[in-house]
Design a protein around this motif. Structure first.
Motif, PDB file in Angstrom:
ATOM      1  N   ALA A 103      17.861  50.799  48.435  1.00 31.25           N
ATOM      2  CA  ALA A 103      19.166  51.376  48.728  1.00 31.25           C
ATOM      3  C   ALA A 103      20.170  51.005  47.645  1.00 31.25           C
ATOM      4  CB  ALA A 103      19.665  50.881  50.089  1.00 31.25           C
ATOM      5  N   ASP A 104      19.712  50.339  46.617  1.00 27.90           N
ATOM      6  CA  ASP A 104      20.553  49.881  45.513  1.00 27.90           C
ATOM      7  C   ASP A 104      20.948  51.080  44.651  1.00 27.90           C
ATOM      8  OD1 ASP A 104      21.041  49.067  42.705  1.00 27.90           O
ATOM      9  OD2 ASP A 104      20.654  47.044  43.461  1.00 27.90           O
ATOM     10  N   ARG A 105      22.215  51.394  44.629  1.00 28.17           N
ATOM     11  CA  ARG A 105      22.685  52.595  43.911  1.00 28.17           C
ATOM     12  C   ARG A 105      22.398  52.547  42.417  1.00 28.17           C
ATOM     13  NH1 ARG A 105      28.383  54.130  46.833  1.00 28.17           N
ATOM     14  NH2 ARG A 105      27.439  54.559  48.853  1.00 28.17           N
ATOM     15  N   GLU A 106      22.660  51.420  41.780  1.00 28.87           N
ATOM     16  CA  GLU A 106      22.417  51.321  40.341  1.00 28.87           C
ATOM     17  C   GLU A 106      20.928  51.481  40.034  1.00 28.87           C
ATOM     18  OE1 GLU A 106      22.572  48.087  36.742  1.00 28.87           O
ATOM     19  OE2 GLU A 106      24.096  47.920  38.299  1.00 28.87           O
ATOM     20  N   LEU A 107      20.082  50.847  40.822  1.00 34.39           N
ATOM     21  CA  LEU A 107      18.639  50.979  40.618  1.00 34.39           C
ATOM     22  C   LEU A 107      18.192  52.418  40.853  1.00 34.39           C
ATOM     23  CD1 LEU A 107      15.869  49.816  39.998  1.00 34.39           C
ATOM     24  CD2 LEU A 107      15.721  49.097  42.409  1.00 34.39           C
ATOM     25  N   ARG A 108      18.734  53.058  41.867  1.00 37.98           N
ATOM     26  CA  ARG A 108      18.412  54.470  42.121  1.00 37.98           C
ATOM     27  C   ARG A 108      18.681  55.312  40.878  1.00 37.98           C
ATOM     28  NH1 ARG A 108      18.785  56.938  47.580  1.00 37.98           N
ATOM     29  NH2 ARG A 108      18.325  55.291  49.054  1.00 37.98           N
ATOM     30  N   GLU A 109      19.839  55.101  40.263  1.00 35.12           N
ATOM     31  CA  GLU A 109      20.193  55.861  39.062  1.00 35.12           C
ATOM     32  C   GLU A 109      19.230  55.566  37.913  1.00 35.12           C
ATOM     33  OE1 GLU A 109      24.279  55.032  38.174  1.00 35.12           O
ATOM     34  OE2 GLU A 109      24.978  55.853  40.087  1.00 35.12           O
ATOM     35  N   ARG A 110      18.880  54.309  37.746  1.00 30.79           N
ATOM     36  CA  ARG A 110      18.005  53.928  36.638  1.00 30.79           C
ATOM     37  C   ARG A 110      16.614  54.545  36.777  1.00 30.79           C
ATOM     38  NH1 ARG A 110      18.157  47.582  35.996  1.00 30.79           N
ATOM     39  NH2 ARG A 110      16.903  48.091  34.153  1.00 30.79           N
ATOM     40  N   VAL A 111      16.061  54.554  37.979  1.00 31.75           N
ATOM     41  CA  VAL A 111      14.692  55.066  38.128  1.00 31.75           C
ATOM     42  C   VAL A 111      14.642  56.586  38.226  1.00 31.75           C
ATOM     43  CG1 VAL A 111      13.779  52.904  39.045  1.00 31.75           C
ATOM     44  CG2 VAL A 111      14.571  54.673  40.634  1.00 31.75           C
ATOM     45  N   THR A 112      15.668  57.206  38.800  1.00 35.56           N
ATOM     46  CA  THR A 112      15.657  58.675  38.830  1.00 35.56           C
ATOM     47  C   THR A 112      15.831  59.236  37.426  1.00 35.56           C
ATOM     48  OG1 THR A 112      18.007  58.775  39.421  1.00 35.56           O
ATOM     49  CG2 THR A 112      16.403  58.940  41.226  1.00 35.56           C
ATOM     50  N   ALA A 113      16.520  58.516  36.564  1.00 41.57           N
ATOM     51  CA  ALA A 113      16.662  58.940  35.170  1.00 41.57           C
ATOM     52  C   ALA A 113      15.308  58.986  34.473  1.00 41.57           C
ATOM     53  CB  ALA A 113      17.608  58.010  34.420  1.00 41.57           C
ATOM     54  N   GLN A 114      14.328  58.261  35.007  1.00 38.69           N
ATOM     55  CA  GLN A 114      12.978  58.254  34.446  1.00 38.69           C
ATOM     56  C   GLN A 114      12.013  59.124  35.250  1.00 38.69           C
ATOM     57  OE1 GLN A 114      11.327  54.533  33.137  1.00 38.69           O
ATOM     58  NE2 GLN A 114      13.335  53.595  33.096  1.00 38.69           N
ATOM     59  N   GLY A 115      12.548  59.907  36.181  1.00 38.96           N
ATOM     60  CA  GLY A 115      11.720  60.849  36.914  1.00 38.96           C
ATOM     61  C   GLY A 115      11.145  60.353  38.220  1.00 38.96           C
ATOM     62  N   ALA A 116      11.532  59.179  38.678  1.00 42.94           N
ATOM     63  CA  ALA A 116      11.022  58.666  39.954  1.00 42.94           C
ATOM     64  C   ALA A 116      11.804  59.268  41.114  1.00 42.94           C
ATOM     65  CB  ALA A 116      11.123  57.146  39.999  1.00 42.94           C
ATOM     66  N   GLU A 117      11.151  59.331  42.253  1.00 45.50           N
ATOM     67  CA  GLU A 117      11.806  59.712  43.500  1.00 45.50           C
ATOM     68  C   GLU A 117      12.294  58.427  44.156  1.00 45.50           C
ATOM     69  OE1 GLU A 117       9.115  62.134  45.955  1.00 45.50           O
ATOM     70  OE2 GLU A 117       7.975  62.454  44.126  1.00 45.50           O
ATOM     71  N   VAL A 118      13.373  58.519  44.940  1.00 41.64           N
ATOM     72  CA  VAL A 118      13.897  57.339  45.608  1.00 41.64           C
ATOM     73  C   VAL A 118      14.067  57.620  47.093  1.00 41.64           C
ATOM     74  CG1 VAL A 118      15.786  55.672  45.727  1.00 41.64           C
ATOM     75  CG2 VAL A 118      15.112  56.616  43.521  1.00 41.64           C
ATOM     76  N   LEU A 133       8.046  49.098  35.814  1.00 44.04           N
ATOM     77  CA  LEU A 133       6.880  49.703  36.472  1.00 44.04           C
ATOM     78  C   LEU A 133       6.969  51.226  36.445  1.00 44.04           C
ATOM     79  CD1 LEU A 133       6.497  47.334  39.550  1.00 44.04           C
ATOM     80  CD2 LEU A 133       4.828  47.643  37.703  1.00 44.04           C
ATOM     81  N   VAL A 134       8.153  51.749  36.706  1.00 37.67           N
ATOM     82  CA  VAL A 134       8.356  53.206  36.667  1.00 37.67           C
ATOM     83  C   VAL A 134       8.102  53.727  35.257  1.00 37.67           C
ATOM     84  CG1 VAL A 134      10.098  55.036  36.850  1.00 37.67           C
ATOM     85  CG2 VAL A 134       9.914  53.293  38.646  1.00 37.67           C
ATOM     86  N   ALA A 135       8.626  53.038  34.273  1.00 36.89           N
ATOM     87  CA  ALA A 135       8.479  53.476  32.880  1.00 36.89           C
ATOM     88  C   ALA A 135       7.025  53.414  32.409  1.00 36.89           C
ATOM     89  CB  ALA A 135       9.350  52.622  31.969  1.00 36.89           C
ATOM     90  N   ALA A 136       6.255  52.500  32.959  1.00 39.11           N
ATOM     91  CA  ALA A 136       4.867  52.318  32.528  1.00 39.11           C
ATOM     92  C   ALA A 136       3.909  53.345  33.126  1.00 39.11           C
ATOM     93  CB  ALA A 136       4.397  50.909  32.900  1.00 39.11           C
ATOM     94  N   ALA A 137       4.383  54.177  34.042  1.00 44.16           N
ATOM     95  CA  ALA A 137       3.489  55.128  34.713  1.00 44.16           C
ATOM     96  C   ALA A 137       4.046  56.551  34.696  1.00 44.16           C
ATOM     97  CB  ALA A 137       3.244  54.661  36.146  1.00 44.16           C
ATOM     98  N   PRO A 138       4.408  57.081  33.526  1.00 47.44           N
ATOM     99  CA  PRO A 138       5.045  58.397  33.497  1.00 47.44           C
ATOM    100  C   PRO A 138       4.125  59.546  33.892  1.00 47.44           C
ATOM    101  CG  PRO A 138       4.511  57.701  31.276  1.00 47.44           C
ATOM    102  CD  PRO A 138       4.223  56.534  32.192  1.00 47.44           C
TER     103      PRO A 138
END
Length: 135
Positions: free
Chosen positions: A101-116, A87-92
């Motif tokens: 609060a999932d650390r791995e997910l936080r890293e994955r989505v912030t790498a694509q420019g999302a805020e967490v 979803l994050v990747a589809a809406a740049p």
């Protein structure tokens, strides 16, 4: 016209962040979360003025929780984390905020420019739309 921000909620992670017996009824706990955030699209949250597009990502036994006015529901066919990243990747082109609060997910989505933001930010803000401390 600018697209509203996209707020993506990791349902399993947010529901699991409080030891309130959610494990006895995961679909029910997920539906309660969905209902608690239904007004966010119109009222916004701290640091997030309205309008907001709200998407709740569900997985596992909560996969059948339906959408409600104000909250779209995406049933992950597999990993909820993978669905959130998609979803994050589809809406740049728009602001994307992920609640988890999932650390791995936080890293994955912030790498694509999302805020967490953490679950407390969502719970506190959805409850009373008063300023809340970012986790």
């Amino acid at each position: 016209m600018e697209m509203p921000p996209l707020l993506i909620v990791d349902a399993a992670n947010v529901v699991g962040s409080r030891p309130d017996g959610w494990w006895r009824d995961r679909p029910g706990a997920t539906a309660r979360l969905r209902d608690a955030i239904a007004g966010v699209g119109d009222s916004g949250l701290p640091e997030l003025p309205p309008p907001v597009e709200v998407v709740l990502v569900v997985e596992g036994v909560a996969r059948d929780v339906p959408a409600t006015p104000g909250v779209a529901v995406v049933a992950a066919p597999g990993s909820g984390d993978d669905a959130i990243v998609d979803l994050v990747a589809a809406a740049p082109q728009r602001r994307r905020l992920v609640v988890t609060a999932d650390r791995e997910l936080r890293e994955r989505v912030t790498a694509q420019g999302a805020e967490v933001y953490g679950p407390r930010w969502l719970r506190d803000g959805a409850r009373d739309q008063a300023p809340a401390v970012r986790e």
